[in-house]
Design an enzyme around this catalytic site. Structure first.
Site, short mmCIF file in Angstrom:
data_model
loop_
_atom_site.label_atom_id
_atom_site.label_comp_id
_atom_site.label_asym_id
_atom_site.label_seq_id
_atom_site.Cartn_x
_atom_site.Cartn_y
_atom_site.Cartn_z
N ASN A 1 0.94 -1.22 0.00
CA ASN A 1 -0.14 0.12 0.03
C ASN A 1 0.92 1.19 -0.04
O ASN A 1 1.68 1.61 0.93
CB ASN A 1 -0.92 -0.06 1.36
CG ASN A 1 -1.64 1.24 1.27
OD1 ASN A 1 -1.95 1.84 0.66
ND2 ASN A 1 -2.09 1.31 2.55
N LYS B 205 -0.01 4.22 -0.40
CA LYS B 205 -0.48 5.64 0.37
C LYS B 205 -0.20 6.77 -0.65
O LYS B 205 -0.19 6.58 -1.75
CB LYS B 205 0.00 5.67 1.61
CG LYS B 205 0.00 4.46 2.48
CD LYS B 205 0.03 4.55 3.93
CE LYS B 205 -0.22 3.29 4.77
NZ LYS B 205 0.04 3.33 6.35
N HIS C 42 -9.77 1.58 4.79
CA HIS C 42 -8.33 1.89 5.66
C HIS C 42 -8.56 2.71 6.81
O HIS C 42 -9.42 3.56 6.65
CB HIS C 42 -7.08 2.25 4.61
CG HIS C 42 -5.88 2.00 5.35
ND1 HIS C 42 -5.44 3.06 6.30
CD2 HIS C 42 -4.92 1.20 4.83
CE1 HIS C 42 -4.13 2.68 6.49
NE2 HIS C 42 -3.64 1.56 5.82
N GLU D 128 -6.93 5.01 7.90
CA GLU D 128 -6.72 6.34 7.75
C GLU D 128 -7.99 6.94 6.94
O GLU D 128 -8.13 8.08 7.31
CB GLU D 128 -5.37 6.34 6.85
CG GLU D 128 -4.22 6.23 7.61
CD GLU D 128 -3.02 5.47 6.67
OE1 GLU D 128 -2.73 5.69 5.47
OE2 GLU D 128 -1.99 4.89 7.37
N GLU E 263 -5.74 -4.82 10.61
CA GLU E 263 -4.56 -4.02 10.88
C GLU E 263 -5.03 -3.05 12.04
O GLU E 263 -5.75 -2.40 12.16
CB GLU E 263 -4.60 -2.96 9.70
CG GLU E 263 -4.34 -3.51 8.24
CD GLU E 263 -3.81 -2.42 7.33
OE1 GLU E 263 -2.73 -2.64 6.91
OE2 GLU E 263 -4.38 -1.38 7.09
N GLY F 150 2.51 2.01 10.60
CA GLY F 150 3.38 3.11 10.48
C GLY F 150 3.91 3.19 11.87
O GLY F 150 4.64 4.52 11.98
N SER G 3 3.28 -2.52 10.22
CA SER G 3 4.69 -2.80 10.31
C SER G 3 5.13 -4.08 9.99
O SER G 3 6.14 -4.52 10.64
CB SER G 3 5.02 -2.22 11.67
OG SER G 3 4.56 -1.06 12.09
P1 PGA Z 1 2.78 0.07 7.52
O1 PGA Z 1 1.31 0.56 7.03
O2 PGA Z 1 3.34 -1.21 6.91
O3 PGA Z 1 3.59 1.25 7.22
O4 PGA Z 1 2.59 0.07 8.97
C1 PGA Z 1 0.48 -0.72 6.77
C2 PGA Z 1 -0.67 -0.29 6.30
O5 PGA Z 1 -1.54 0.94 6.67
O6 PGA Z 1 -1.53 -0.71 5.39
#
Ligand code: PGA
Length: 251
Positions: free
Chosen positions: A9, A11, A95, A97, A167, A173, A213
């Site tokens: 992803n 982003k 997601h 976010e 998630e 992140g 992560s």
């Molecule tokens: P990350 O993000 O691997 O940077 O923790 C995962 C995601 O938001 O899908």
């Protein structure tokens, strides 16, 4: 047997030159379809470019979001019809976010899931608890509620084309991965929820990813767990080398 699906992803990162450089480096080194399904979730403005550059390869392209309507006065949005027009076969839905920063709700997530399925786009439905919810022992309830609400009126045959991504928000992140046991436990609970909704054979067929992560050095341990069928990866998917290392987690 569920085939693992690993999705990077991106982003809101990369320019067109960086998209091109990534795909040119990665596309001939993607493992066979029989081992793993490999997907990149690309900013919508680069979907056409990514589709063109990945043509005839094992690297699949996903959108990171879409509107649920086919068309309309929704300035700035993109529709399932537009995604299909470009040949996009997957879309990330809900997601954290999007839920936290763009006011997406379980209800809009459900509408989007239906819209994706109606246009034969595989929805990758994201669910996950906050740190506070985990610390107050509400993880299973929160996650199971999100799953149930995302799947309102989705039929058992449609579930063949659904992917779920667990998630935990506190792991995204942050460099703080859920332990493989924590991830397995919650993903197993998601499967129990699916079993209640659709019965055992559907529950056993649906692929459930872990995200938060994930890195080349922890992907193997996570994916060895019996209920974890892949990963949704942000940061560690941005460089082609690292993405390719994720895809070859078995070796
Ligand atoms: P990350 O993000 O691997 O940077 O923790 C995962 C995601 O938001 O899908």
């Amino acid at each position: 047997m569920r085939k693992p699906i690993i999705a990077g992803n991106w982003k809101m990162f990369k320019t067109s030159a960086e998209v091109e450089a990534f795909i040119m480096q990665a596309k001939h080194n993607i493992p066979s379809e029989t081992t793993v399904e490999s997907v990149i979730c690309v900013p919508s403005i680069y979907l056409a470019l990514a589709k063109k550059l990945t043509e005839g390869t094992n690297l699949h392209v996903a959108a990171q979001n879409m509107h649920f309507a086919e068309s309309g006065a929704f300035t700035g949005e993109i529709s399932p019809v537009m995604l299909k027009d470009l040949g996009v076969d997957y879309v990330v839905i809900g997601h954290s976010e999007r839920r936290e920063l763009f006011n997406e709700t379980d209800e809009t997530v459900n509408h989007k899931v239906h819209a994706a399925l109606a246009h034969t786009i595989v929805p990758i439905i994201c669910v996950g608890e906050s740190l506070e919810e985990r610390e107050s022992n509400n993880t299973d309830k929160v996650v199971s509620d999100q799953v149930v609400k995302a799947l309102v009126d989705v039929t058992a045959p449609q579930m063949e084309n659904v992917v779920i991504a667990y998630e935990p928000i506190w792991a995204i992140g942050t460099g703080k991965t859920a332990t493989s046991d924590q991830a397995q436990e919650t993903i197993h609970q998601i499967r129990v929820t699916l079993e209640k909704l659709y019965g055992q054979s559907v529950a056993n067929m649906v692929r459930i990813q872990y995200g938060g992560s994930v890195k080349p050095d922890n992907v193997k341990e996570l994916l060895e767990k019996s209920d974890i069928d892949g990963a949704l990866v942000g940061g560690a998917s941005l460089e082609a080398d690292s993405f390719l290392a994720l895809l070859t987690f078995k070796s």
